[in-house]
Motif scaffolding. Sequence first.
Motif, PDB file in Angstrom:
ATOM      1  N   TYR A 172      -6.894   2.137  -1.654  1.00 41.96           N
ATOM      2  CA  TYR A 172      -6.371   2.282  -0.306  1.00 41.96           C
ATOM      3  C   TYR A 172      -5.035   2.809  -0.374  1.00 41.96           C
ATOM      4  CZ  TYR A 172      -9.565  -1.080   1.493  1.00 41.96           C
ATOM      5  OH  TYR A 172     -10.714  -1.952   2.069  1.00 41.96           O
ATOM      6  N   LEU A 193      -6.396  -5.558   4.820  1.00 42.21           N
ATOM      7  CA  LEU A 193      -6.589  -4.290   4.282  1.00 42.21           C
ATOM      8  C   LEU A 193      -7.814  -3.851   5.518  1.00 42.21           C
ATOM      9  CD1 LEU A 193      -6.945  -4.308   0.401  1.00 42.21           C
ATOM     10  CD2 LEU A 193      -5.133  -3.120   1.885  1.00 42.21           C
ATOM     11  N   VAL A 234       0.866  -1.211  -0.112  1.00 42.97           N
ATOM     12  CA  VAL A 234       0.042   0.070  -0.006  1.00 42.97           C
ATOM     13  C   VAL A 234       0.856   1.337  -0.093  1.00 42.97           C
ATOM     14  CG1 VAL A 234      -1.620   1.216   1.329  1.00 42.97           C
ATOM     15  CG2 VAL A 234      -1.935  -1.070   1.355  1.00 42.97           C
ATOM     16  N   ILE A 282      -4.160   2.567   7.373  1.00 41.69           N
ATOM     17  CA  ILE A 282      -4.347   2.995   5.932  1.00 41.69           C
ATOM     18  C   ILE A 282      -5.766   3.460   5.848  1.00 41.69           C
ATOM     19  CG2 ILE A 282      -2.955   1.333   5.028  1.00 41.69           C
ATOM     20  CD1 ILE A 282      -5.270  -0.527   4.326  1.00 41.69           C
ATOM     21  N   THR A 283      -6.159   4.132   4.859  1.00 39.96           N
ATOM     22  CA  THR A 283      -7.554   4.487   4.367  1.00 39.96           C
ATOM     23  C   THR A 283      -7.876   4.210   3.178  1.00 39.96           C
ATOM     24  OG1 THR A 283      -6.564   6.628   5.373  1.00 39.96           O
ATOM     25  CG2 THR A 283      -8.879   6.274   5.395  1.00 39.96           C
ATOM     26  N   HIS A 284      -9.370   4.336   2.873  1.00 36.02           N
ATOM     27  CA  HIS A 284      -9.670   4.174   1.428  1.00 36.02           C
ATOM     28  C   HIS A 284     -10.771   5.190   1.002  1.00 36.02           C
ATOM     29  CE1 HIS A 284     -13.263   2.682   3.468  1.00 36.02           C
ATOM     30  NE2 HIS A 284     -13.887   2.933   2.117  1.00 36.02           N
ATOM     31  N   GLU A 292      -6.680  -0.908   8.221  1.00 37.29           N
ATOM     32  CA  GLU A 292      -7.578   0.144   8.178  1.00 37.29           C
ATOM     33  C   GLU A 292      -8.302   0.596   9.615  1.00 37.29           C
ATOM     34  OE1 GLU A 292     -10.857   0.503   5.226  1.00 37.29           O
ATOM     35  OE2 GLU A 292     -10.794   2.461   5.408  1.00 37.29           O
ATOM     36  N   HIS A 329      -1.351   4.440  -3.992  1.00 37.09           N
ATOM     37  CA  HIS A 329      -2.799   4.215  -3.721  1.00 37.09           C
ATOM     38  C   HIS A 329      -2.991   3.098  -4.973  1.00 37.09           C
ATOM     39  CE1 HIS A 329      -2.476   8.307  -5.919  1.00 37.09           C
ATOM     40  NE2 HIS A 329      -2.572   7.329  -6.893  1.00 37.09           N
TER      41      HIS A 329
END
Lengths: 156, 156
Positions: B83, B62, B31, B71-73, B66, B36
């Motif tokens: 992500y 994932l 990631v 991490i984020t999406h 998160e 991204h």
Amino acid sequence: MNDNATPRWDDQLRANGYRVTPQRHLVFQAVAELHHGTPEEIYGHVHSQVEGVNLSTVYRTLEVLENVGLITHTHIEHGSPTYHEVQSQGHVHLVCRQCKAVNALAAEQVRPFVEALQQDPGFTVDLGHLAIHGMCAGCSETSGVAVAIRKDHTDE
Amino acid sequence: MNDNATPRWDDQLRANGYRVTPQRHLVFQAVAELHHGTPEEIYGHVHSQVEGVNLSTVYRTLEVLENVGLITHTHIEHGSPTYHEVQSQGHVHLVCRQCKAVNALAAEQVRPFVEALQQDPGFTVDLGHLAIHGMCAGCSETSGVAVAIRKDHTDE
DNA sequence: CTGACTGCAAAAGGTTTGCAAAAAG
DNA sequence: CTTTTTGCAAACCTTTTGCAGTCAG
């Protein structure tokens, strides 16, 4: 900013060489009435009034209506896109990650920002597609804390 | 940039009661390196280095990463979420509908807007999730005018 | 009458889940 | 040693597609 204020929905179709059918009318109505909805929700809404409209027709119709400029879509959740009428040209979606509420924001309040982007990176914002995630006033109060990382309740 | 190979990524996991595994390390690295990517892309990246990591593991990982806040999406396209590492919290995605390019916008340029929303509707914007669609400078020139309705397949 | 549109059913993606084996702490 | 995590495969869901019959223009 718009010459033809509100062109008839069916003219929009004909003008682009598409045919006007009852199914398309129903789907367009559903989108307008729901204000925003996923293909499934739209399908459900249509079905609740008349039966005989196929899901695949809904998908195909949404695509057509979008091509013609009658509706647009945004990505609010994971799975499905959300469609909404294009009538209110510049309105932005404010999506609350807590209560899932989706509120509209007038173009007015966004303009300065949009213009700034136009200037600097030279980026032209497509307002119809804009979905802003975050937390609404109500939920901010309720849940107290703000920017903390939450490990419960994933989703979104 | 990072003299410290692993800043604290694994601590983040342990701190939340998760275990540290090579798979999680690989996914997190992917990631970070991809900047991204969709689950599939991440899966591909991981696979290009080591084999033996399952797709479902990528999905589950994932989710974990998160939850922990690493991490984020965001939803950039139809199908899959994108992500990205959370390090650069305050950066916004500018997605060009023409060339599909995704550029980052510094938090600085967004702040006034974010603060305005904080004031008026009392909405707290989640920057990590913000994806702004539109047309980049390059494509605006190339394709000339824009606001016209396009009936030829425009996807997304 | 002709070509675009619909329904149906099957295909295609993408994501999730149940379970037993393997690994982390 | 206990509990989480992984791999694998099947289940699921949502969206797309091929076709033949139907309908708008």
